[in-house]
Design a protein around this motif. Structure first.
Motif, PDB file in Angstrom:
ATOM      1  N   LEU A   1      33.155  34.556  31.690  1.00 35.78           N
ATOM      2  CA  LEU A   1      32.339  33.347  31.771  1.00 35.78           C
ATOM      3  C   LEU A   1      32.443  32.530  30.487  1.00 35.78           C
ATOM      4  O   LEU A   1      32.636  31.314  30.529  1.00 35.78           O
ATOM      5  CB  LEU A   1      30.885  33.716  32.049  1.00 35.78           C
ATOM      6  CG  LEU A   1      29.908  32.559  32.204  1.00 35.78           C
ATOM      7  CD1 LEU A   1      30.329  31.649  33.349  1.00 35.78           C
ATOM      8  CD2 LEU A   1      28.514  33.087  32.441  1.00 35.78           C
ATOM      9  N   ARG A   2      32.340  33.192  29.348  1.00 39.53           N
ATOM     10  CA  ARG A   2      32.430  32.473  28.070  1.00 39.53           C
ATOM     11  C   ARG A   2      33.808  31.851  27.873  1.00 39.53           C
ATOM     12  O   ARG A   2      33.934  30.742  27.368  1.00 39.53           O
ATOM     13  CB  ARG A   2      32.109  33.410  26.904  1.00 39.53           C
ATOM     14  CG  ARG A   2      30.645  33.764  26.791  1.00 39.53           C
ATOM     15  CD  ARG A   2      30.338  34.550  25.531  1.00 39.53           C
ATOM     16  NE  ARG A   2      31.092  35.797  25.407  1.00 39.53           N
ATOM     17  CZ  ARG A   2      30.746  36.956  25.966  1.00 39.53           C
ATOM     18  NH1 ARG A   2      29.651  37.025  26.715  1.00 39.53           N
ATOM     19  NH2 ARG A   2      31.471  38.033  25.785  1.00 39.53           N
ATOM     20  N   PHE A   3      34.836  32.543  28.287  1.00 42.25           N
ATOM     21  CA  PHE A   3      36.203  32.083  28.043  1.00 42.25           C
ATOM     22  C   PHE A   3      36.635  30.987  29.013  1.00 42.25           C
ATOM     23  O   PHE A   3      37.368  30.079  28.640  1.00 42.25           O
ATOM     24  CB  PHE A   3      37.171  33.268  28.121  1.00 42.25           C
ATOM     25  CG  PHE A   3      38.506  32.982  27.516  1.00 42.25           C
ATOM     26  CD1 PHE A   3      38.682  33.017  26.143  1.00 42.25           C
ATOM     27  CD2 PHE A   3      39.588  32.666  28.314  1.00 42.25           C
ATOM     28  CE1 PHE A   3      39.914  32.746  25.571  1.00 42.25           C
ATOM     29  CE2 PHE A   3      40.826  32.392  27.758  1.00 42.25           C
ATOM     30  CZ  PHE A   3      40.989  32.433  26.381  1.00 42.25           C
TER      31      PHE A   3
ATOM     32  N   GLU B   1      35.627  30.758  43.584  1.00 48.70           N
ATOM     33  CA  GLU B   1      35.526  32.201  43.329  1.00 48.70           C
ATOM     34  C   GLU B   1      34.441  32.458  42.291  1.00 48.70           C
ATOM     35  O   GLU B   1      34.222  31.656  41.394  1.00 48.70           O
ATOM     36  CB  GLU B   1      36.864  32.749  42.828  1.00 48.70           C
ATOM     37  CG  GLU B   1      36.902  34.253  42.697  1.00 48.70           C
ATOM     38  CD  GLU B   1      36.637  34.966  44.004  1.00 48.70           C
ATOM     39  OE1 GLU B   1      35.467  35.364  44.240  1.00 48.70           O
ATOM     40  OE2 GLU B   1      37.573  35.121  44.794  1.00 48.70           O
ATOM     41  N   ASN B   2      33.746  33.582  42.422  1.00 49.01           N
ATOM     42  CA  ASN B   2      32.673  33.871  41.468  1.00 49.01           C
ATOM     43  C   ASN B   2      33.220  34.573  40.223  1.00 49.01           C
ATOM     44  O   ASN B   2      34.303  35.160  40.239  1.00 49.01           O
ATOM     45  CB  ASN B   2      31.536  34.663  42.121  1.00 49.01           C
ATOM     46  CG  ASN B   2      31.930  36.071  42.486  1.00 49.01           C
ATOM     47  OD1 ASN B   2      32.288  36.867  41.626  1.00 49.01           O
ATOM     48  ND2 ASN B   2      31.853  36.391  43.766  1.00 49.01           N
ATOM     49  N   ILE B   3      32.459  34.492  39.158  1.00 47.27           N
ATOM     50  CA  ILE B   3      32.887  35.012  37.858  1.00 47.27           C
ATOM     51  C   ILE B   3      33.103  36.523  37.895  1.00 47.27           C
ATOM     52  O   ILE B   3      34.055  37.032  37.299  1.00 47.27           O
ATOM     53  CB  ILE B   3      31.859  34.642  36.766  1.00 47.27           C
ATOM     54  CG1 ILE B   3      31.934  33.150  36.464  1.00 47.27           C
ATOM     55  CG2 ILE B   3      32.074  35.438  35.494  1.00 47.27           C
ATOM     56  CD1 ILE B   3      33.231  32.701  35.821  1.00 47.27           C
ATOM     57  N   LYS B   4      32.250  37.249  38.588  1.00 47.92           N
ATOM     58  CA  LYS B   4      32.396  38.710  38.630  1.00 47.92           C
ATOM     59  C   LYS B   4      33.730  39.106  39.260  1.00 47.92           C
ATOM     60  O   LYS B   4      34.439  39.970  38.747  1.00 47.92           O
ATOM     61  CB  LYS B   4      31.232  39.341  39.389  1.00 47.92           C
ATOM     62  CG  LYS B   4      31.243  40.840  39.328  1.00 47.92           C
ATOM     63  CD  LYS B   4      30.009  41.444  39.955  1.00 47.92           C
ATOM     64  CE  LYS B   4      30.078  42.958  39.865  1.00 47.92           C
ATOM     65  NZ  LYS B   4      28.931  43.591  40.479  1.00 47.92           N
ATOM     66  N   ALA B   5      34.083  38.466  40.365  1.00 50.23           N
ATOM     67  CA  ALA B   5      35.358  38.770  41.018  1.00 50.23           C
ATOM     68  C   ALA B   5      36.526  38.354  40.126  1.00 50.23           C
ATOM     69  O   ALA B   5      37.491  39.107  39.967  1.00 50.23           O
ATOM     70  CB  ALA B   5      35.444  38.073  42.368  1.00 50.23           C
ATOM     71  N   LEU B   6      36.440  37.162  39.541  1.00 50.55           N
ATOM     72  CA  LEU B   6      37.513  36.698  38.662  1.00 50.55           C
ATOM     73  C   LEU B   6      37.694  37.645  37.483  1.00 50.55           C
ATOM     74  O   LEU B   6      38.822  37.971  37.104  1.00 50.55           O
ATOM     75  CB  LEU B   6      37.227  35.280  38.167  1.00 50.55           C
ATOM     76  CG  LEU B   6      38.277  34.689  37.234  1.00 50.55           C
ATOM     77  CD1 LEU B   6      39.634  34.588  37.921  1.00 50.55           C
ATOM     78  CD2 LEU B   6      37.830  33.329  36.727  1.00 50.55           C
ATOM     79  N   SER B   7      36.595  38.102  36.929  1.00 51.56           N
ATOM     80  CA  SER B   7      36.655  39.049  35.820  1.00 51.56           C
ATOM     81  C   SER B   7      37.422  40.304  36.230  1.00 51.56           C
ATOM     82  O   SER B   7      38.279  40.800  35.490  1.00 51.56           O
ATOM     83  CB  SER B   7      35.236  39.411  35.382  1.00 51.56           C
ATOM     84  OG  SER B   7      35.254  40.328  34.330  1.00 51.56           O
ATOM     85  N   HIS B   8      37.138  40.798  37.410  1.00 49.25           N
ATOM     86  CA  HIS B   8      37.836  41.980  37.929  1.00 49.25           C
ATOM     87  C   HIS B   8      39.330  41.692  38.098  1.00 49.25           C
ATOM     88  O   HIS B   8      40.174  42.492  37.696  1.00 49.25           O
ATOM     89  CB  HIS B   8      37.209  42.408  39.252  1.00 49.25           C
ATOM     90  CG  HIS B   8      37.919  43.532  39.918  1.00 49.25           C
ATOM     91  ND1 HIS B   8      37.826  44.835  39.472  1.00 49.25           N
ATOM     92  CD2 HIS B   8      38.747  43.545  40.989  1.00 49.25           C
ATOM     93  CE1 HIS B   8      38.579  45.601  40.245  1.00 49.25           C
ATOM     94  NE2 HIS B   8      39.140  44.841  41.178  1.00 49.25           N
TER      95      HIS B   8
END
Length: 73
Positions: free
Chosen positions: A35-37, A17-24
């Motif tokens: 990303l940093r975390f 999974e990409n970071i943008k989707a995971l962030s959401h």
């Protein structure tokens, strides 16, 4: 609760999974924070590259005129 979120993030990152989707999904406003975390959970690019090549050739027979033939093997 934090351990469950961390596990959820690690499973998704391992699955690609990409970071943008995971962030959401995690409710973060900034994908950079995610990303940093969670960067330590991301598979290495070496592992991804090896897997991509392995997946490409998995279960296929080399062509009779492939590299082995060109080298006289």
């Amino acid at each position: 609760m934090h351990a469950l979120r961390h596990f959820y993030a690690s499973v998704l990152l391992d699955a690609g999974e990409n970071i943008k989707a995971l962030s959401h999904y995690l409710g973060h406003n900034d994908p950079g924070f995610t990303l940093r975390f969670y960067t330590h959970l991301m598979p290495s690019s070496d592992a991804r590259a090896r897997k991509a090549v392995d997946d490409l050739y998995e279960g296929t027979d080399p062509a009779p005129d492939g590299p082995g033939t060109a080298q006289g093997q």
